[in-house]
Motif scaffolding. Sequence first.
Motif, short mmCIF file in Angstrom:
data_model
loop_
_atom_site.label_atom_id
_atom_site.label_comp_id
_atom_site.label_asym_id
_atom_site.label_seq_id
_atom_site.Cartn_x
_atom_site.Cartn_y
_atom_site.Cartn_z
N ARG A 1 41.00 113.86 94.88
CA ARG A 1 41.22 113.47 94.21
C ARG A 1 39.59 112.82 93.65
N ALA A 2 39.02 112.34 92.62
CA ALA A 2 38.34 112.38 91.53
C ALA A 2 38.04 110.95 91.24
N VAL A 3 37.24 110.21 91.14
CA VAL A 3 37.46 108.80 90.28
C VAL A 3 35.98 108.98 89.61
N ILE A 4 35.68 108.08 88.18
CA ILE A 4 34.49 107.89 87.57
C ILE A 4 34.34 106.48 87.45
N GLU A 5 33.23 106.35 87.87
CA GLU A 5 32.41 105.00 88.46
C GLU A 5 31.20 105.05 87.81
N GLY A 6 30.87 104.70 85.86
CA GLY A 6 29.63 104.70 85.65
C GLY A 6 29.53 105.76 85.46
N ASP A 7 28.24 106.27 85.67
CA ASP A 7 28.00 108.16 85.93
C ASP A 7 28.10 108.55 86.61
N ARG A 8 28.52 108.51 87.69
CA ARG A 8 28.74 108.87 87.99
C ARG A 8 31.04 109.11 89.36
N MET A 9 30.56 110.44 89.36
CA MET A 9 31.76 110.86 89.72
C MET A 9 32.25 111.18 91.44
N ILE A 10 33.26 110.41 92.02
CA ILE A 10 32.46 109.87 93.81
C ILE A 10 34.59 111.16 93.29
N LEU A 11 33.78 111.91 94.86
CA LEU A 11 35.55 112.82 94.91
C LEU A 11 35.76 112.82 96.43
N ASN A 12 36.76 112.61 96.76
CA ASN A 12 37.35 112.16 98.34
C ASN A 12 37.98 113.35 98.93
N ASP A 13 37.91 113.17 100.46
CA ASP A 13 38.55 114.67 101.07
C ASP A 13 38.31 116.22 100.85
N VAL A 14 36.76 116.45 101.03
CA VAL A 14 35.79 117.62 100.17
C VAL A 14 36.34 118.69 101.14
N PHE A 15 36.14 119.90 100.12
CA PHE A 15 35.60 121.18 100.84
C PHE A 15 34.69 121.20 99.89
N GLU A 16 33.91 121.90 100.08
CA GLU A 16 32.51 122.40 98.96
C GLU A 16 32.19 123.98 100.19
#
Length: 358
Positions: free
Chosen positions: A196-211
């Motif tokens: 999941r990803a949400v947008i807060e201001g000029d940042r995108m925050i991703l949860n449960d991430v595999f990079e």
Amino acid sequence: MKVLLLQRYMFRHFLKSVAVLAVIALALAFIVDFVEVADRYGDRESVTTAILVGITGNRILQLVSDIVPFVILLAAVMHFSSLNRRLELVVARAGGMSVWQFVSPAIAGAFLVGVVTVLLIGPLTTYSTQWIALATGQKSAAIGERRSLWLRERNDQGTRVIGGTVEGSAPDAIYEVTVLDIGEDGRVKRRIDADRAVIEGDRMILNDVFERPIGDRMIRRDELDFATQVTPARLKPREVDPRRLALTDIPAAERDAMARGASIAPLRTRMHQLLAKPITLIVMVIFAATVAVKFERTGPVLRALAGGVAAGFLLYVVSVLSDGFGSAGLIAPAIAVWVPILVAGLMGTAFLIQREDG
């Protein structure tokens, strides 16, 4: 007086057939859809069983407008064949009733069902959608359905492609996220997968991430954020789905479409579809009435039943094709919607007149 009494009996008998078929069809659709909705939302703690039932019910309400012509067609076939089998039509004909006198109760019932579908089911669907949106904390106008989304943005390192799925007309999150960082040389430098990803201001925050950096091992993170130019407005669909609009919602949608410079042909087509719904159901009854023109035993009745059902499905197919031309702007929406219905109605009426011998 006796004719009116018999017509009231036929009217109630037809509505009973409609109710039985509608309950069976909607119950089956509810069970199948509930399993899908529960599988999709079951892992969300905030979504209770009551909300799952509400979401499923909302989707079933959206389905009513599509299945009601078939329900009316099959209910009318059941109605007329039942009266025929029990010799009630034979008695009515012997008493001097014309074909129109014993078909008119079913026509009245179909018209009533069409009016209720347009004026009640549509607004009720809109209201229930808003209620479910509040219950789930979602700003969606299309609860329970997801659509694919792909976005591209430039940054100092090259290009970033963001893909996933979003829900509804005003989404606040992206699900099943895939992010590709592409360098200036056109090669993928890093891939990120997140739940999941949400947008807060000029940042995108991703949860449960595999990079997954290319050429390096995968990194598991609970959360990852980065600067983005994507705004919540870019997550919205460009156009409202006309199939989800009630008759009272169409004028506002047309004004919004004209303000955006979009075509209003799909909205006009939807408006005429809703206005023509009662007439469409009447035509379905006329098709089904071919089984009641004359009393027959098994074989001819079965052929007439098959013919009435086939004619109804043919009308549906032609109407879908014609409505598609209207939505695309190739034909005037009024012509695209009304011509197939009126032509089919006139053909059915002509057939009954030609067969009438009372």
